[in-house]
Design a protein around this motif. Structure first.
Motif, mmCIF file in Angstrom:
data_model
loop_
_atom_site.group_PDB
_atom_site.id
_atom_site.type_symbol
_atom_site.label_atom_id
_atom_site.label_comp_id
_atom_site.label_asym_id
_atom_site.label_seq_id
_atom_site.Cartn_x
_atom_site.Cartn_y
_atom_site.Cartn_z
ATOM 1 N N GLU A 51 0.801 -1.216 0.000
ATOM 2 C CA GLU A 51 0.000 0.000 0.000
ATOM 3 C C GLU A 51 0.842 1.277 0.000
ATOM 4 O O GLU A 51 0.517 2.241 -0.677
ATOM 5 C CB GLU A 51 -0.939 0.001 1.224
ATOM 6 C CG GLU A 51 -1.974 -1.118 1.212
ATOM 7 C CD GLU A 51 -2.972 -0.974 0.076
ATOM 8 O OE1 GLU A 51 -3.137 0.157 -0.435
ATOM 9 O OE2 GLU A 51 -3.569 -1.984 -0.311
ATOM 10 N N ASP A 52 1.942 1.322 0.777
ATOM 11 C CA ASP A 52 2.678 2.580 0.891
ATOM 12 C C ASP A 52 3.743 2.677 -0.208
ATOM 13 O O ASP A 52 3.943 1.775 -1.011
ATOM 14 C CB ASP A 52 3.304 2.740 2.274
ATOM 15 C CG ASP A 52 4.250 1.587 2.606
ATOM 16 O OD1 ASP A 52 4.771 0.966 1.674
ATOM 17 O OD2 ASP A 52 4.451 1.321 3.809
ATOM 18 N N SER A 53 4.445 3.818 -0.216
ATOM 19 C CA SER A 53 5.409 4.108 -1.284
ATOM 20 C C SER A 53 6.796 3.529 -1.019
ATOM 21 O O SER A 53 7.680 3.651 -1.860
ATOM 22 C CB SER A 53 5.529 5.635 -1.453
ATOM 23 O OG SER A 53 5.943 6.237 -0.234
ATOM 24 N N THR A 54 7.002 2.882 0.138
ATOM 25 C CA THR A 54 8.330 2.357 0.452
ATOM 26 C C THR A 54 8.667 1.111 -0.360
ATOM 27 O O THR A 54 9.833 0.741 -0.484
ATOM 28 C CB THR A 54 8.420 2.003 1.947
ATOM 29 O OG1 THR A 54 7.441 0.995 2.256
ATOM 30 C CG2 THR A 54 8.151 3.239 2.802
ATOM 31 N N ASN A 55 7.628 0.446 -0.884
ATOM 32 C CA ASN A 55 7.809 -0.775 -1.663
ATOM 33 C C ASN A 55 8.458 -1.892 -0.832
ATOM 34 O O ASN A 55 9.133 -2.768 -1.368
ATOM 35 C CB ASN A 55 8.645 -0.509 -2.918
ATOM 36 C CG ASN A 55 8.368 -1.540 -4.012
ATOM 37 O OD1 ASN A 55 7.252 -2.086 -4.089
ATOM 38 N ND2 ASN A 55 9.361 -1.827 -4.823
ATOM 39 N N ILE A 56 8.244 -1.846 0.500
ATOM 40 C CA ILE A 56 8.744 -2.883 1.409
ATOM 41 C C ILE A 56 7.552 -3.643 1.961
ATOM 42 O O ILE A 56 6.613 -3.045 2.483
ATOM 43 C CB ILE A 56 9.568 -2.260 2.551
ATOM 44 C CG1 ILE A 56 10.798 -1.522 1.992
ATOM 45 C CG2 ILE A 56 10.003 -3.329 3.546
ATOM 46 C CD1 ILE A 56 11.584 -0.781 3.041
ATOM 47 N N LEU A 57 7.584 -4.950 1.840
ATOM 48 C CA LEU A 57 6.479 -5.776 2.319
ATOM 49 C C LEU A 57 6.390 -5.707 3.838
ATOM 50 O O LEU A 57 7.381 -5.858 4.542
ATOM 51 C CB LEU A 57 6.677 -7.234 1.872
ATOM 52 C CG LEU A 57 5.525 -8.201 2.193
ATOM 53 C CD1 LEU A 57 4.290 -7.824 1.382
ATOM 54 C CD2 LEU A 57 5.929 -9.641 1.926
ATOM 55 N N LYS A 58 5.176 -5.468 4.350
ATOM 56 C CA LYS A 58 4.930 -5.401 5.786
ATOM 57 C C LYS A 58 3.842 -6.395 6.171
ATOM 58 O O LYS A 58 3.069 -6.834 5.314
ATOM 59 C CB LYS A 58 4.502 -3.983 6.194
ATOM 60 C CG LYS A 58 5.583 -2.933 5.971
ATOM 61 C CD LYS A 58 5.103 -1.561 6.413
ATOM 62 C CE LYS A 58 6.188 -0.516 6.218
ATOM 63 N NZ LYS A 58 5.739 0.831 6.628
ATOM 64 N N PRO A 59 3.762 -6.763 7.459
ATOM 65 C CA PRO A 59 2.714 -7.696 7.886
ATOM 66 C C PRO A 59 1.308 -7.257 7.507
ATOM 67 O O PRO A 59 0.465 -8.082 7.157
ATOM 68 C CB PRO A 59 2.896 -7.739 9.413
ATOM 69 C CG PRO A 59 4.350 -7.487 9.616
ATOM 70 C CD PRO A 59 4.723 -6.484 8.542
ATOM 71 N N ILE A 60 1.048 -5.935 7.571
ATOM 72 C CA ILE A 60 -0.297 -5.457 7.265
ATOM 73 C C ILE A 60 -0.669 -5.723 5.804
ATOM 74 O O ILE A 60 -1.838 -5.975 5.477
ATOM 75 C CB ILE A 60 -0.420 -3.950 7.596
ATOM 76 C CG1 ILE A 60 -1.885 -3.510 7.515
ATOM 77 C CG2 ILE A 60 0.480 -3.112 6.695
ATOM 78 C CD1 ILE A 60 -2.114 -2.099 8.006
ATOM 79 N N ASP A 61 0.320 -5.722 4.905
ATOM 80 C CA ASP A 61 0.039 -5.997 3.492
ATOM 81 C C ASP A 61 -0.426 -7.428 3.297
ATOM 82 O O ASP A 61 -1.350 -7.690 2.510
ATOM 83 C CB ASP A 61 1.293 -5.737 2.637
ATOM 84 C CG ASP A 61 1.769 -4.299 2.731
ATOM 85 O OD1 ASP A 61 0.908 -3.399 2.766
ATOM 86 O OD2 ASP A 61 2.995 -4.081 2.796
ATOM 87 N N VAL A 62 0.205 -8.359 4.014
ATOM 88 C CA VAL A 62 -0.177 -9.770 3.875
ATOM 89 C C VAL A 62 -1.547 -10.018 4.508
ATOM 90 O O VAL A 62 -2.411 -10.679 3.914
ATOM 91 C CB VAL A 62 0.878 -10.682 4.530
ATOM 92 C CG1 VAL A 62 0.507 -12.142 4.335
ATOM 93 C CG2 VAL A 62 2.260 -10.422 3.945
ATOM 94 N N PHE A 63 -1.759 -9.465 5.703
ATOM 95 C CA PHE A 63 -3.027 -9.689 6.413
ATOM 96 C C PHE A 63 -4.210 -9.182 5.596
ATOM 97 O O PHE A 63 -5.220 -9.880 5.432
ATOM 98 C CB PHE A 63 -2.981 -9.005 7.776
ATOM 99 C CG PHE A 63 -4.211 -9.219 8.616
ATOM 100 C CD1 PHE A 63 -4.385 -10.395 9.313
ATOM 101 C CD2 PHE A 63 -5.186 -8.238 8.703
ATOM 102 C CE1 PHE A 63 -5.519 -10.596 10.097
ATOM 103 C CE2 PHE A 63 -6.320 -8.424 9.478
ATOM 104 C CZ PHE A 63 -6.482 -9.609 10.172
#
Length: 537
Positions: free
Chosen positions: A91-103
């Protein structure tokens, strides 16, 4: 039965009555009888009860089993290798996968919208059911939207990490309108359950080995299909069948509700296995089951669908070789028989272990361990493969039990929903996340990061993170330990200090007026009510 006296019946009358009684019960089916209801102790799902098979198309004769046991090979795996079916949207512009993206790739806006609609529907039903008092919280009701639902999920998730005595404590600073479906016992929870697993299956595909077993969702309220299983940690509850990978990823699940048709010649446990794995069959996978599910008809069916089966057996199952069942073995001895693609093996270690496989022979394999005398320990390869993969359900249940916000509830479908959202989905999300990144997270770190992201309280400063963690781990409001089964209560230190500061009350009078509580902070060494604890800490 005829009204004629039993003493006056002749032989012809007796034969006629017997024929009529046979006809009367030929078409009787206990599952279709509305008055036949299972109690806690009468369930075909109890691990100690054997369910009879239907008559198979082909009879398994004793002479069909061969003494010559060949080394069988796995069916060729033609499915996709384990992994993501599509990229996860960041979702964000950092292009780093975070737990919230998977959930939220599993609990997406479709599921959140369903939850919002049903919550608002239930609220309007309550508002329209009668007058609402001005002091009631319902008088201030506003419809829930997706953003608010996300915050609510975040608070519930964080409540599994930081535990307060009641749900209300997390919010303090100082039945829906669906028509009842009597034919479907799961109508309250089925839409949410179906959507979650549909999203899960669209995101991730398992590898070539699957595990089927059951787990219990603790529940002691009144429920027609509540189960009792003394071998489980939660002895009373709702029984959930799971299809998992060996690392604990839950790909499919169903709830036992006491009814349901069987498939062809399979019994109910065999039907559960086929229904859970149906879309993954015909691709050369291996399914691991325990002795509640494993049977010769199930092995026949799965092999016809290009799927192997390996699992322990109960010796009173039908169509097993008699010499294998009845053979008395000493420690380390083994006996095996084979019929076409099915191998039945019994091995004695500390006790007899009976196991079936469609992809093994009777070969032994070195375990890499030695006994006290220095001798190499070997075991049948069939049993080693079973032990190495069977833990999938146990891993899933163990991870789901950590930091779970489950609380006591009289509403069974709330317990199931909490398990789906904060047990199964969180664990699944963590497994996917750890497969995509180099630095793996523990379940605690993953849950904290996920809940903070949802609540928009991400900690960016490292020192701030350390201080927060230190504060959480040191100062904590918890209940006193019981003494001789009785709850301890003490005067609140904060209330006492406030009363003494006014100067109007003596120490004795303030001690009598201070609130009695059963919670305290171990670090401070004082009893506190929630209001005083929040003021001081």
């Amino acid at each position: 039965m005829s009204s004629k006296s039993h003493n006056n019946l002749n032989v012809d009358d007796i034969e006629r009555e017997l024929e009529n009684s046979d006809t009367e019960f030929e078409n009787y089916d206990s599952d279709s009888d509305p008055e036949y209801l299972m109690s806690d102790g009468e369930s075909d799902s109890n691990d100690e009860e054997v369910v009879a098979h239907g008559d198979p198309v082909i009879d398994f004769l004793e002479e069909d089993w061969s003494n010559t046991v060949l080394n069988l090979r796995r069916v060729d795996f033609t499915g996709k290798s384990a992994g993501l079916l599509h990229e996860i949207v960041i979702e964000d512009s950092t292009n780093i996968l975070k737990p919230i993206d998977v959930f939220f790739s599993i609990i997406d806006n479709d599921i959140l919208l369903l939850m919002c609609n049903e919550t608002n529907r239930y609220a309007h039903q309550r508002l329209n059911s009668g007058p609402v008092r001005r002091s009631s919280r319902m008088s201030r009701w506003k419809d829930v939207d997706i953003d608010e639902m996300k915050k609510f999920l975040g608070v519930l998730m964080f409540s599994g990490v930081v535990v307060f005595p009641t749900y209300e404590s997390y919010w303090k600073k100082d039945n829906n309108n669906i028509a009842r479906d009597n034919t479907d016992r799961l109508y309250k929870i089925e839409p949410l359950m179906d959507m979650i697993f549909q999203k899960t299956q669209n995101l991730y595909t398992p590898g070539d080995t699957l595990v089927v077993d059951e787990s219990m969702i603790a529940f002691r309220g009144r429920l027609l299909f509540r189960q009792y299983n003394p071998s489980k940690s939660h002895k009373y509850g709702i029984k959930m069948y799971k299809l998992c990978t060996p690392e604990g990823f839950t790909w499919a699940s169903s709830i036992y509700c006491g009814t349901g048709p069987t498939l062809g010649t399979l019994d109910k446990p065999g039907t559960v296995v086929v229904n859970l794995a149906d879309s993954l069959l015909d691709e050369g996978r291996l399914i691991i089951t325990d002795n509640f599910y494993t049977s010769v008809p199930l092995a026949e069916y799965l092999y016809g669908r290009k799927t192997d089966l390996c699992g322990t057996l109960r010796k009173n199952r039908k169509w097993l070789p008699v010499d294998v069942k009845d053979k008395k073995l000493k420690k380390g001895q083994v006996i095996a028989r084979q019929k076409e693609f099915i191998t039945i093996l019994k091995w004695h270690d500390k006790r007899d272990v009976l196991i079936l496989s469609t992809c093994h022979g009777d070969q032994f394999q070195n375990t890499g361990k030695t006994d006290r005398k220095g001798n190499t320990i070997t075991k049948p390869k069939m049993i080693l493969d079973y032990n190495n993969t069977k833990q999938g359900i146990d891993v899933s249940d163990q991870l789901s039990s950590y930091y779970n916000p489950q609380r006591k509830s009289l509403v069974w479908y709330k317990k199931v929903a909490m398990e789906l959202l904060f047990g199964i989905t969180v664990v699944n999300s963590m497994i996917i996340f750890n497969k995509q990144v180099n630095k793996k997270l523990t379940l605690l770190s993953f849950t904290e990061s996920l809940s903070r992201s949802i609540l928009c309280t991400e900690v960016t400063d490292k020192s701030e993170s350390v201080n927060i963690q230190k504060n959480i781990s040191m100062h904590f409001l918890e209940q006193f330990d019981r003494q001789n089964g009785k709850m301890q209560r003490k005067r609140c230190h904060g209330c006492y200090s406030s009363l003494r500061e006014d100067g109007q009350l003596s120490a004795e009078e303030a001690g009598k007026k201070a609130k009695k509580v059963n919670t305290h902070c171990k670090v401070c060494g004082h009893a506190y009510c929630l209001i005083c604890y929040n003021k001081i800490h």
